[in-house]
Design an enzyme around this catalytic site. Structure first.
Site, PDB file in Angstrom:
ATOM      1  N   LYS A 191       0.806  -1.165   0.037  1.00 22.97           N
ATOM      2  CA  LYS A 191       0.126  -0.004   0.040  1.00 22.97           C
ATOM      3  C   LYS A 191       0.777   1.301   0.330  1.00 22.97           C
ATOM      4  O   LYS A 191       0.557   2.247  -0.560  1.00 22.97           O
ATOM      5  CB  LYS A 191      -0.852  -0.096   1.159  1.00 22.97           C
ATOM      6  CG  LYS A 191      -1.857   1.264   1.100  1.00 22.97           C
ATOM      7  CD  LYS A 191      -1.342   2.340   1.912  1.00 22.97           C
ATOM      8  CE  LYS A 191      -2.390   3.347   1.946  1.00 22.97           C
ATOM      9  NZ  LYS A 191      -2.079   4.814   2.190  1.00 22.97           N
ATOM     10  N   ASP A 243      -4.706   5.018 -15.742  1.00 19.09           N
ATOM     11  CA  ASP A 243      -5.859   4.310 -15.144  1.00 19.09           C
ATOM     12  C   ASP A 243      -5.188   3.856 -13.687  1.00 19.09           C
ATOM     13  O   ASP A 243      -4.597   2.542 -13.952  1.00 19.09           O
ATOM     14  CB  ASP A 243      -6.302   3.449 -16.121  1.00 19.09           C
ATOM     15  CG  ASP A 243      -7.345   2.510 -15.599  1.00 19.09           C
ATOM     16  OD1 ASP A 243      -7.733   2.517 -14.136  1.00 19.09           O
ATOM     17  OD2 ASP A 243      -8.329   2.027 -16.359  1.00 19.09           O
ATOM     18  N   HIS A 301       4.723  11.447  10.041  1.00 20.54           N
ATOM     19  CA  HIS A 301       3.177  11.319   9.574  1.00 20.54           C
ATOM     20  C   HIS A 301       2.556  12.557  10.242  1.00 20.54           C
ATOM     21  O   HIS A 301       1.614  13.186   9.860  1.00 20.54           O
ATOM     22  CB  HIS A 301       2.538   9.988  10.074  1.00 20.54           C
ATOM     23  CG  HIS A 301       1.654   9.583   9.259  1.00 20.54           C
ATOM     24  ND1 HIS A 301       2.438   8.736   7.902  1.00 20.54           N
ATOM     25  CD2 HIS A 301       0.335   9.209   8.839  1.00 20.54           C
ATOM     26  CE1 HIS A 301       1.302   8.222   7.156  1.00 20.54           C
ATOM     27  NE2 HIS A 301       0.131   8.540   7.773  1.00 20.54           N
TER      28      HIS A 301
END
Ligand code: MEV
Length: 439
Positions: free
Chosen positions: A280, A296, A393
């Site tokens: 991911k 795409d 983060h």
């Protein structure tokens, strides 16, 4: 309850706004204001976007940013990224800078083969079907010439058409498994048009094939469609350096850092729960460039994850090793991309993104995208095995929290400064904000 609506697509844009906001929102006027706030005052540009899809109400913004300093095969790139996740561009830029002084990224395209299939049912003798296929094969090519001639002029086209017997998996199921070279186009329309022509040739040919029985003549074409699984449309990106150059600051030695990186990849190789998150993170980089360049991302996502499971277990897309005192980190990733056709010449930002990248060929774009994925994974693993992910983060997420709290520009500056030296957890940010307001 709201009633179903007939002919929604035929309503004017204002009528559509009225209908949706009256039936599905709490305050129609407020909802319409939000939708209209995103309309572009440039009417031509707005119309262009309106016509990309059916029933457009407004535009949906994503930040479009740049990760500079990517040295790829000795050329310096600034990579455009479209993404909402706050830390992605910062992480990519950090990884680019790290490798800039260590030789940069090296890439190569391992294959450009695209795939499409005609899935059909044949009830009869498989040997007769093979004989029929051999007879009809030249016609499959020749009857597709009106579709393929331009692509062939440029050096692409149909590369192979194969008959595959899949009856062990599903009764009477066969396919034409076809491969294509589509050069700088992603090729979906080209491939699907060829496949639909193959299906026609196949059906008509069977009707006229003398040795088929009546039943055998009735080939049932179920569907003709490209495959987004393109394991031979593959690109490799890698970085390497002597282990002693792998200094990342803090207490950790270069050798320990290299070993932790290798371990982190090994874990993602054997443990699917970790592999999914690991990949991911890679897709954070890949999707962002794919979106910015008008490609795409759903096709790429589907193909990449299938590739990650190609050996029967979902696994890491990246690899790492330490050998002869050299740390090497690389990715092999299937990417069917286009730099012509589709949105590439239509969407002004996509055009600009491609210009920023030096108007790459599809092969060059594959290499750039693979680098973005590798860089993202390097940055994520670097944080994970050193400080932990939250430090970086939350620093990046800080502005989102402050915006949610309604902080002024002056408050944002003060608090950003404060959190350079303090852990930016959600509760700490809220507390610091409230404290600042009080004072
Ligand atoms: C977050 O978007 C991506 C990461 O979870 C990737 C990873 O864990 O490797 C940080």
């Amino acid at each position: 309850m709201t009633k179903p609506i007939e002919g929604f697509s035929k309503l004017t844009k204002e009528e559509k706004l009225d209908w949706i906001t009256t039936n599905y929102t709490e305050n129609s006027e407020d909802a319409k204001k939000i939708l209209k706030r995103y309309w572009n005052p440039d009417k031509t540009l707005q119309q262009l976007h309106d016509e990309f899809i059916e029933n457009t109400l407004t535009n949906y913004y994503l930040p479009f940013g740049i990760a500079p300093n990517f040295l790829i095969n000795d050329t310096l790139y600034a990579i455009p990224m479209a993404i909402e996740e706050s830390s992605v561009v910062a992480a990519a830029s950090k990884a680019a800078k790290f490798w800039l002084t260590r030789g940069g990224f090296k890439t190569r395209v391992l294959g450009t083969q695209k795939i499409g299939q005609v899935h059909f049912i044949f009830q009869g003798n498989p040997q007769k079907l093979s004989a029929f296929f051999e007879e009809i094969k030249p016609k499959l090519y020749s009857e597709a010439v009106p579709i393929t001639k331009n692509m062939e002029k440029r050096g692409g086209g149909i590369t192979e058409i194969e008959l595959r017997n899949k009856t062990k998996a599903l009764e009477n199921y066969y396919q034409l498994h076809c491969t294509f070279e589509t050069l700088d186009a992603m090729g979906a329309n080209f491939i699907n048009s060829c496949l639909e022509q193959f299906a026609n040739t196949l059906k008509t040919g069977a009707q006229n094939f003398a040795s088929f029985t009546k039943e055998e003549k009735n080939i049932e074409v179920v569907m003709a469609i490209l495959s987004n699984y393109v394991p031979n449309c593959l690109v490799r990106a890698e970085v390497s350096c002597p282990v002693n150059q792998l200094n990342v600051g803090g207490q950790l030695s270069s050798a320990d850092f290299a070993q932790k990186m290798v371990r982190a990849v090994e874990i993602a190789k054997v443990e699917p729960h970790r592999a999914v998150t690991h990949n991911k993170g890679i897709m954070n980089g890949i999707d962002a460039v794919i979106l910015a360049t008008g490609n795409d991302f759903r096709a790429v996502e589907a193909g990449v994850h299938a590739y990650a499971a190609k050996d029967g277990r979902y696994s890491s897309l990246t690899h790492a090793e330490v050998k002869d005192n050299t740390f090497r980190f690389w990715i092999d990733v299937p990417l069917a991309l286009g730099t012509v056709g589709g949105l590439t010449s239509l969407h002004p930002l996509v055009k600009l993104a491609l210009e920023i990248l030096g108007k790459p060929s599809a092969e060059e774009l594959m290499q750039i995208v693979a680098v973005a994925g590798l860089a993202q994974n390097f940055a994520a693993l670097r944080s994970l095995v050193t400080t932990g992910i939250q430090e970086g983060h939350m620093k990046m997420h800080l502005l989102n929290i402050l915006n949610q709290l309604g902080a002024t520009e002056a408050e944002k500056t003060r608090l950003t400064e404060y959190f350079k030296k303090n852990a930016a957890t959600h509760s700490a940010v809220v507390a610091a904000f409230e404290q600042l307001r009080k004072s």
